[in-house]
Design a protein around this motif. Structure first.
Motif, PDB file in Angstrom:
ATOM      1  N   PRO A 661      14.626   5.715  95.047  1.00 15.17           N
ATOM      2  CA  PRO A 661      13.399   5.316  94.337  1.00 15.17           C
ATOM      3  C   PRO A 661      13.614   5.262  92.842  1.00 15.17           C
ATOM      4  N   GLY A 662      13.093   4.218  92.240  1.00 13.77           N
ATOM      5  CA  GLY A 662      13.195   4.044  90.801  1.00 13.77           C
ATOM      6  C   GLY A 662      14.483   3.410  90.321  1.00 13.77           C
ATOM      7  N   LEU A 663      15.413   3.146  91.255  1.00 11.30           N
ATOM      8  CA  LEU A 663      16.684   2.548  90.870  1.00 11.30           C
ATOM      9  C   LEU A 663      16.808   1.147  91.464  1.00 11.30           C
ATOM     10  N   CYS A 664      17.895   0.461  91.109  1.00 13.40           N
ATOM     11  CA  CYS A 664      18.093  -0.919  91.550  1.00 13.40           C
ATOM     12  C   CYS A 664      19.393  -1.048  92.338  1.00 13.40           C
ATOM     13  N   ASP A 665      19.367  -1.958  93.300  1.00  9.93           N
ATOM     14  CA  ASP A 665      20.515  -2.225  94.159  1.00  9.93           C
ATOM     15  C   ASP A 665      21.261  -3.441  93.609  1.00  9.93           C
ATOM     16  N   LEU A 666      22.543  -3.262  93.256  1.00  7.59           N
ATOM     17  CA  LEU A 666      23.341  -4.352  92.683  1.00  7.59           C
ATOM     18  C   LEU A 666      24.248  -5.018  93.708  1.00  7.59           C
ATOM     19  N   LYS A 667      23.998  -4.814  94.988  1.00  7.22           N
ATOM     20  CA  LYS A 667      24.813  -5.463  95.999  1.00  7.22           C
ATOM     21  C   LYS A 667      24.803  -6.982  95.793  1.00  7.22           C
ATOM     22  N   GLY A 668      25.994  -7.581  95.801  1.00  4.71           N
ATOM     23  CA  GLY A 668      26.116  -9.022  95.610  1.00  4.71           C
ATOM     24  C   GLY A 668      26.182  -9.452  94.164  1.00  4.71           C
ATOM     25  N   GLU A 669      26.028  -8.516  93.216  1.00  6.44           N
ATOM     26  CA  GLU A 669      26.058  -8.850  91.794  1.00  6.44           C
ATOM     27  C   GLU A 669      27.441  -8.593  91.212  1.00  6.44           C
ATOM     28  N   THR A 670      27.682  -9.167  90.037  1.00  6.03           N
ATOM     29  CA  THR A 670      28.913  -8.920  89.301  1.00  6.03           C
ATOM     30  C   THR A 670      28.758  -7.667  88.462  1.00  6.03           C
ATOM     31  N   ARG A 671      29.662  -7.422  87.536  1.00  5.43           N
ATOM     32  CA  ARG A 671      29.529  -6.290  86.629  1.00  5.43           C
ATOM     33  C   ARG A 671      29.770  -6.751  85.205  1.00  5.43           C
ATOM     34  N   GLU A 672      29.594  -5.837  84.254  1.00  5.26           N
ATOM     35  CA  GLU A 672      29.776  -6.175  82.849  1.00  5.26           C
ATOM     36  C   GLU A 672      31.244  -6.450  82.541  1.00  5.26           C
ATOM     37  N   PHE A 673      31.491  -7.232  81.501  1.00  6.32           N
ATOM     38  CA  PHE A 673      32.839  -7.578  81.010  1.00  6.32           C
ATOM     39  C   PHE A 673      33.685  -8.232  82.095  1.00  6.32           C
ATOM     40  N   PRO A 711      25.997  -2.467  81.415  1.00  7.68           N
ATOM     41  CA  PRO A 711      26.172  -2.128  82.833  1.00  7.68           C
ATOM     42  C   PRO A 711      24.959  -2.432  83.694  1.00  7.68           C
ATOM     43  N   THR A 712      23.783  -2.551  83.081  1.00  8.03           N
ATOM     44  CA  THR A 712      22.587  -2.865  83.865  1.00  8.03           C
ATOM     45  C   THR A 712      22.458  -4.362  84.157  1.00  8.03           C
ATOM     46  N   LEU A 713      23.342  -5.174  83.596  1.00  8.84           N
ATOM     47  CA  LEU A 713      23.295  -6.640  83.737  1.00  8.84           C
ATOM     48  C   LEU A 713      21.985  -7.200  83.191  1.00  8.84           C
ATOM     49  N   ASP A 714      21.528  -6.643  82.096  1.00  8.65           N
ATOM     50  CA  ASP A 714      20.295  -7.094  81.461  1.00  8.65           C
ATOM     51  C   ASP A 714      20.501  -8.508  80.914  1.00  8.65           C
ATOM     52  N   PRO A 715      19.649  -9.462  81.301  1.00  8.05           N
ATOM     53  CA  PRO A 715      19.827 -10.842  80.806  1.00  8.05           C
ATOM     54  C   PRO A 715      19.638 -10.966  79.300  1.00  8.05           C
ATOM     55  N   ASN A 716      19.000  -9.980  78.669  1.00  7.92           N
ATOM     56  CA  ASN A 716      18.884  -9.995  77.212  1.00  7.92           C
ATOM     57  C   ASN A 716      20.189  -9.637  76.517  1.00  7.92           C
ATOM     58  N   LEU A 717      21.171  -9.222  77.295  1.00  7.60           N
ATOM     59  CA  LEU A 717      22.468  -8.809  76.735  1.00  7.60           C
ATOM     60  C   LEU A 717      23.590  -9.579  77.410  1.00  7.60           C
ATOM     61  N   GLU A 718      23.461 -10.889  77.456  1.00  9.42           N
ATOM     62  CA  GLU A 718      24.494 -11.747  78.023  1.00  9.42           C
ATOM     63  C   GLU A 718      25.170 -12.529  76.907  1.00  9.42           C
TER      64      GLU A 718
END
Length: 801
Positions: A661-673, A711-718
């Motif tokens: 609860p309160g967290l996000c699932d990054l399955k299928g996503e890439t990572r930073e850098f 690390p959160t893959l925030d679109p404001n930090l792309e």
């Protein structure tokens, strides 16, 4: 028509290379590496490896590991507010002083696993070899993501010297290097290398009216080589250095305002009576009350090579130590909110003994033993200055602090062996293995202190309530120990398909031990401590962490493992005038160690679950004509989390994890850098002028696809895709004894972000302020980002004698 054209194009290029080179009878200079602890041609090594010579680094003005990443695909290095991240093929360790890095650094065979050492300056190197993929057999402490092997230039049998100076006026950079090398007696030779570099910086701190970051680097290295007999050679290296900075290369960007609430800019203005506004335009300007990082290093390496019959016995004894002190104005604004200071003291001793058979036999082998011990002490504090805006919450907070102490001792033993069966002239089979046993003991304490510096324990309700709202929980000493062992195998098959083409296939496994989290601010027991439901300016409601949904802290984390497959080729084309190397890889990682920002002030280590990284790497050289060489490299990367249900959500993201609860699932996503494409195209052209002079032009285009910097893959930090141009124009004597050059970097003036995250405490302060002014429990935020250096043009001169 498209498919036949695509098939025809490589053949046409190869034919053009062949005809051009054959007509001129040109041959590339061989590149020699020691990636397998033997002196070998790069084209014979069944590993995806890039080698960058010391001469190339000098010419390109590469002064540290971060500068090298532009020339090695699928390699990234990024400095953060409180750490350094090195990644190969997307595999990296996060921000935590407890981590050994997934990508190991080795200097003359000695393991440099601490992230802080990645910032140390380069000086007088023979070459740097970057080996991609798990290196778990021959490189000291095994590295799960890859290895960066730095080889320093050694004493010479003939006297030689070099003085290199560089000046860049725009950012106030000055760099001076001196090398003296030669015989001292008939059997003893020495080498002295000196470096001094400083730079004003490319950021304008408008709060302090100064340029940042003000870098100052110094290195003194002395080496002795003793040829004691025909069978015995002894090398001793002693080095001391420092690298200090004033300020940071970051600035606030991209504010986000919650619906109906006050922005972070408005909040700061309100709390300062209109005296402060947040500048969030990307303009290489920042506001800060002052930051610094002072680092001192020392190391000693003793290498003994003894000819034991036809075998070679090698012993490498290494001592490596550093200490640093940092102060971070980590709200990253000119307003006075809080500061963070930290200190670390690290010492490491290692001993490796290995024996290698003579090469060229039916069975070639190498094996040995490795031992390493280390001690680390770390402490840091979050401090509320006497003029802090947090005094608006309570004046009793002013002058207080939340402090942490951490210690860790570790011991590691390993045995390793690798053998190559030369089946016939065309086929070779290599098998290897390493068994590693490692133990760690660690302690951690978190406590709050009052204005007198006295520990208040859990007795001060105000301090504990307010600090815990920032997820800073006081607790007595936690201590634990862990021991683990792992066996990592390697199997490689090589085939010399022709005299000019070698193909190989490799399977290997990697292992990185677990450990203890240094930077988590909360107790690992979710029922420990006190918190508040809403905000520190409203009624105080004390509940356990578990009851109000705050994440528990972390102390211990588990080991990380990888299984990697690689298929590659090394090709020599056009009768030796060109080379083309390729590698296809797939690595599966389990229990990946990551470090996640807790949204306020801390970072929690998490084993992310499972991930797969796969892709393609190409690199090549072509001696087009006498004096003209083209080269290039390209990396394609596909990094995907297969399982990561407990990732921190980015600001404004709706939590979607079914199990956390309160967290996000990054399955299928890439990572930073982890850009999908990354590469370099280079051209080097030289031409004589008259009888004694020569001019030379070298150009590089470094390009990258877009990538996330958080690390959160925030679109404001792309970071958007970019292409960066570097150019060097030089003139000197044909015998190479002197040279003068103009060195231009980032001539396209690209704005390149290397790391980003939310501004610390921005959401907490805006939520509290919005409640206080009657806007409801609405939070806003802003971000910060580190940026690479903009356009620079320097004058460089070299004198050799």
């Amino acid at each position: 028509m498209i498919k036949p054209l695509k098939n025809f194009l490589p053949l046409a290029i190869s034919a053009a290379i062949a005809s051009a080179a054959t007509a001129q009878d040109l041959v590339l200079e061989e590149v020699v590496v020691t990636a397998q602890k033997r002196v070998e041609r790069l084209q014979d090594v069944p590993i995806s490896v890039n080698a960058v010579s010391g001469a190339k680094m000098e010419e390109a003005g590469i002064t540290n590991l971060e500068g090298m990443t532009a020339y090695v695909p699928n390699l990234t290095m990024n400095q953060t507010g409180i750490g350094t991240i090195i990644a190969i093929r997307g595999i990296s360790s996060g921000i935590n002083q407890g981590f050994e890095q997934s990508v190991g650094q080795y200097v003359d065979g000695v393991y440099y696993g601490r992230a802080q050492l990645a910032r140390a300056p380069f000086m007088d190197l023979e070459r740097v070899e970057v080996l991609r993929g798990p290196q778990s057999i021959l490189f000291g402490k095994n590295s799960i993501g890859g290895a960066i092997s730095m080889v320093t230039a050694k004493p010479t049998e003939e006297f030689e010297g070099q003085v290199t100076a560089l000046y860049e006026p725009t950012h106030g950079e000055k760099d001076l290097r001196v090398v003296l090398s030669g015989p001292l007696t008939d059997t003893l030779s020495g080498r002295l290398s000196l470096m001094g570099r400083d730079m004003d910086g490319y950021y304008d701190n408008t709060t302090l009216d100064r340029d940042e970051s003000g870098d100052k680097e110094q290195v003194i290295r002395g080496q002795l080589k003793w040829d004691a007999s025909e069978d015995l050679t002894v090398n001793l290296k002693l080095e001391t250095g420092s690298f200090d900075t004033k300020g940071r290369n970051l600035e606030p960007i991209n504010p986000v305002t919650g619906a109906g609430g006050l922005s972070y800019q408005q909040t700061l203005s309100l709390l300062t009576g209109g005296q402060y506004q947040l500048d969030t335009e990307q303009d290489f300007k920042r506001q800060s009350n002052g930051d610094f990082s002072n680092n001192d290093t020392e190391n000693a390496t003793l290498t003994i090579d003894y000819a034991l019959g036809e075998h070679t016995l090698t012993a490498i004894t290494g001592y490596n130590a550093y200490n640093y002190e940092e102060d971070c104005d980590c709200d990253f604004t000119g307003a006075t909110i809080f500061t963070a200071d930290s200190r670390e003291d690290f010492k490491q001793f290692s001993q490796e003994i290995r024996i290698a058979s003579p090469g060229g036999e039916t069975i070639d082998y190498i094996g040995g033993l490795f031992y390493q011990s280390s001690e680390m002490t770390f402490d840091d504090a979050i401090r509320v200055p006497s003029t802090s805006l947090l005094g608006g919450l309570s004046t009793l907070l002013l002058g207080t602090a939340s402090q942490r102490d951490f210690t860790q001792d570790s011991d590691l033993w390993a045995g390793f062996a690798q053998a190559t069966w030369n089946i016939n002239d065309a086929w070779r089979l290599t098998v290897g293995g390493r068994y590693t046993s490692e133990s760690k003991d660690a302690t951690r304490t978190q406590h709050h202190t009052n204005t007198l510096g006295n520990d208040v324990g859990s007795s001060d309700i105000l301090l504990n309530t307010v600090y815990t709202s920032f997820r800073l929980e006081p607790y007595p000493t936690i201590e634990d120990k862990r021991s683990e062992g792992a066996f990592t195998p390697l199997v490689t098959m090589q085939w010399d398909a022709t005299d000019d083409m070698m193909l190989y296939a490799t399977y290997t496994e990697g292992f990185k031990s677990g450990g203890f989290d240094v930077r988590s601010n909360a107790h690992p027991d979710p029922t420990y401590g006190v918190n508040i439901i809403a905000n520190p300016v409203g009624p105080v409601i004390i509940q356990t962490t578990a009851a109000n949904g705050f994440q528990a802290g972390v102390f211990e984390y588990e080991e990380e493992k990888a299984k990697s497959f690689e298929i590659g080729s090394k090709m020599t084309l056009a009768d030796g005038a060109a080379e083309l190397n390729a590698a296809i890889f797939r690595t599966q990682i389990t229990d990946m160690q990551t470090s996640q920002f807790d949204g306020v002030l801390g970072f929690n280590v998490t084993n992310a679950g499972e991930a797969t990284t796969q892709g393609l790497e190409l690199d090549g050289r072509w001696l087009v004509a006498s004096g003209l060489t083209l080269s290039g490299s390209l990396g394609f990367l596909d990094f995907t989390f297969d399982k990561f249900p407990n990732s921190q959500c980015y600001f404004g993201q709706t939590p979607n994890s079914a199990t956390y609860p309160g967290l996000c699932d990054l399955k299928g996503e890439t990572r930073e850098f982890a850009p999908e494409f990354q590469g370099t195209l280079s051209a080097d052209y030289s031409q004589p002028m008259g009888d004694n002079l020569e001019w030379r032009i070298t150009g590089d285009v470094n390009f990258s696809d877009s990538y996330f910097t958080s690390p959160t893959l925030d679109p404001n930090l792309e970071q958007d895709a970019y292409a960066k141009l570097n150019l060097r124009l030089a003139m000197g004597s044909q015998d190479g004894m002197w040279e003068v050059a103009l060195v231009g970097k980032n001539l396209t003036d690209e704005s390149i972000s290397t790391f980003g995250n939310q501004l610390p405490v921005s959401t907490t302060l805006t939520r509290a302020t919005n409640v206080a002014v009657g806007n409801g429990p609405i939070a806003s935020t802003a971000y910060y980002s580190f940026y690479e250096r903009p356009r620079s043009i320097a004058l460089q001169g070299t004198l050799r004698f």
